[in-house]
Scaffold this active site. Sequence first.
Site, mmCIF file in Angstrom:
data_model
loop_
_atom_site.group_PDB
_atom_site.id
_atom_site.type_symbol
_atom_site.label_atom_id
_atom_site.label_comp_id
_atom_site.label_asym_id
_atom_site.label_seq_id
_atom_site.Cartn_x
_atom_site.Cartn_y
_atom_site.Cartn_z
ATOM 1 C CG ASP A 297 38.172 15.988 46.234
ATOM 2 O OD1 ASP A 297 39.231 16.654 46.235
ATOM 3 O OD2 ASP A 297 37.168 16.285 45.561
ATOM 4 C CB SER A 298 39.139 9.764 48.588
ATOM 5 O OG SER A 298 40.403 9.685 47.957
ATOM 6 C CD GLU B 251 42.811 44.715 44.019
ATOM 7 O OE1 GLU B 251 42.207 43.934 44.761
ATOM 8 O OE2 GLU B 251 43.152 45.848 44.361
ATOM 9 C CD GLU C 80 32.574 42.397 47.172
ATOM 10 O OE1 GLU C 80 33.195 43.145 47.963
ATOM 11 O OE2 GLU C 80 31.549 42.749 46.569
ATOM 12 C CE LYS D 45 29.424 49.514 40.188
ATOM 13 N NZ LYS D 45 28.345 50.081 40.569
ATOM 14 C CB CYS E 93 -8.923 58.236 34.062
ATOM 15 S SG CYS E 93 -10.655 57.994 34.472
HETATM 16 S S1 IVH Z 1 38.557 48.150 47.314
HETATM 17 C C1 IVH Z 1 37.806 51.920 50.287
HETATM 18 N N1 IVH Z 1 38.735 46.087 45.719
HETATM 19 O O1 IVH Z 1 33.319 47.175 45.498
HETATM 20 C C2 IVH Z 1 37.049 50.867 49.576
HETATM 21 N N2 IVH Z 1 36.591 46.775 46.448
HETATM 22 O O2 IVH Z 1 32.685 50.535 46.295
HETATM 23 C C3 IVH Z 1 37.939 49.710 49.247
HETATM 24 N N3 IVH Z 1 34.776 45.352 45.659
HETATM 25 O O3 IVH Z 1 31.870 47.752 48.457
HETATM 26 C C4 IVH Z 1 37.294 48.817 48.290
HETATM 27 N N4 IVH Z 1 36.020 43.950 44.520
HETATM 28 O O4 IVH Z 1 32.889 45.516 48.376
HETATM 29 C C5 IVH Z 1 37.911 46.904 46.412
HETATM 30 N N5 IVH Z 1 39.034 44.256 44.341
HETATM 31 C C6 IVH Z 1 38.229 45.055 45.027
HETATM 32 C C7 IVH Z 1 36.846 44.868 45.063
HETATM 33 C C8 IVH Z 1 36.049 45.761 45.783
HETATM 34 C C9 IVH Z 1 34.790 44.273 44.887
HETATM 35 C C10 IVH Z 1 33.561 46.007 46.201
HETATM 36 C C11 IVH Z 1 33.667 46.404 47.631
HETATM 37 C C12 IVH Z 1 33.070 47.780 47.743
HETATM 38 C C13 IVH Z 1 32.753 48.140 46.326
HETATM 39 C C14 IVH Z 1 33.424 49.441 45.939
#
Ligand code: IVH
Length: 666
Positions: A32-33, A111, A168, A309, A421
């Site tokens: 870092d330095s 992913e 993101e 999710k 009430c």
């Molecule tokens: S692909 C056509 N990959 O999740 C949409 N989205 O509704 C392509 N997100 O708002 C999205 N990680 O911001 C994709 N590895 C990832 C992601 C990712 C987070 C978010 C993205 C989007 C929501 C999906």
Amino acid sequence: MNEIEQRIAELNKLLHEYGHAYYVLDQPVVLDSVYDQLLHELIALEEANPEFIFPDSPTQRVGGTVLEGFQKVTHATPMLSLSNAFNEEDLRDFDRKIRQAIGEDYSYVCELKIDGLAISLRYEDGVFIQGATRGDGYLGEDITANLKTIRAIPLRLTKPVTIEVRGEAYMPKKSFEKLNAARTEKGEELFANPRNAAAGSLRQLDPKIAASRQLSTFIYAIGGDGEAYGIDGHGEMLDYLAELGFPSNKERQACATIDDVLTFITKWTEERPNLPYEIDGIVIKVNRYAHQDELGFTAKSPRWAIAYKFPAEEVVTKLLDIELTVGRTGVITPTAILEPVLVAGSTVGRASLHNEDLIREKDIRITDTVIIRKAGDIIPQVVGVLVEQRQEDSVPYKMPTHCPACESELVRIEGDVALRCVNPLCQAQIAEGVKHFVSRNAMNIDGLGEKVVEQLLREGYIHDVADLYLLQVEQLIELDRMGQKSATNLVEALEKSKDNSLERLLFGLGIRHVGEKAAKILAEHYETMDALMEAEFEHLKEIHEIGDKMAESVVNYFANEKIQLLITRLKDVGINMTFKGKKVQVEVGTNPFAGKTIVLTGKLAQLTRNEAKAKIEELGGTVAGSVSKKTDLVIAGEDAGSKLTKAQSLSIEIWDENRLIEQLQQ
Ligand code: IVH
């Protein structure tokens, strides 16, 4: 090129390389330095030779001038979202549809779904030009200055390509903890979770704030056509993005079958807590572009991808008490008072229990150990009771038979779950009514907080909202915590509110079923209070967006002699009773609800109808009772019946509750 220019160019190059190794690859190549020393050398040289400051110099990240506002950016390719899966069945369903459409020969890339906010970055000839938020998917906001402060976002790519990428922006868990610790010390409000903290940081007009927040980024897609870059699938594209210098998440995996996908999900469900950043699910994408093209898109999302999710975090705590509040319309709402507990990033001490039915259904008892979660990560909710941990002497909870405020007998109107009430003189109801009347979206009278209103009623200074306008400074200064200055300000605020346009008064009166939007429609249509008071049911319901229920409520309201008297008194004190033609302050098109007519049907599990309605209305949508051609969107809960069928037959867009909650959060 002279020597200085040459050295500046060299420092730029070195610092880019070292920064990339550190922030993108997570593999530092120098101490870092050493980095700091070179950076300081560059800063000094640039100060002396400002003509050689390159726009992509690492010194340009620190955050320049404060902006006045964010410019709007139209996304060249819309930023869509993904449809959701919540369990194995949803995923197998998704897989089945893909097989039906394209046969057996396909594979997935899985992913991590990073829990931050979606961003779009534009590079011209390899140089970072513009970065934007997702906005409504079509129109976002230009947050370039803030994004430049994120070290993981390359200011220059390894090749001079012109490209738009999507990713993101997020706040690592450690940075989040540090930020909240610092805020605790300063007595500032805490961020609920890293996502909110990241979003809050990037919405600041002063880029120095974002610069101080240690945000990071993962890039996961090209905006536009990947094939144009000679790439044939998503996995290959992620490699290409990494080659260009973008931070791409390394925890991805190619999966040949949906069973492999499920294994990947199980693995990350377990390992999630060990990651240095928050994820809220797993994104599954069909790999090959040729297959993606075949599958295509629905209006909102690609058919070739889905987001699994993770279930909401659930925690256990004790139910200490059930508090009852009397609302403006007399409805008694029970609230769970909980032993404070940390859930999904913030401490929860209360949760609405909605009504008696819910308490009975779940047999929730005071002293019980209860399971809590946040619906859509926002609204605390009691999911259930751990019956095996119940105290032996506990008894089923009984709602009171009498109003906790005025002690008059409570009634349950047939077909209604709420206990009410019905005493029109109930102080608690009147207090709520006054609070509503003075609230920001109604008469907007500053300085009349809850405590003041309650005191005014208790001391007999006011009996209804008209009395507010007779208050004198001399009287007010008698109240607790009310000085000469605040008393004068309050009287001035009251005076000013007399000029409000009619819709504010109409909303403030709290006529049943008449929300802010309906008040505006009525005011606009009838223009004066007198005309509205004389309006007949048939005439009212002719108005677009005014249904039978509302029309009936308006007629009944004004038929009441006490109300007529109240209106006369309000007129006498000088309140304006005409429409002044101010526009509703909702920017149409900034969210998926603004200006839309939405119907809620079926059982909602996470939000109450009223909560959902209130939130939609807050965002400028109108909630209607029945489905017609004018309906833009239907939210279908469980067991939705004929309204859903009708919506389907009219090809109206349909969302489930989770989608609603997701959109409400954006
Ligand atoms: S692909 C056509 N990959 O999740 C949409 N989205 O509704 C392509 N997100 O708002 C999205 N990680 O911001 C994709 N590895 C990832 C992601 C990712 C987070 C978010 C993205 C989007 C929501 C999906």
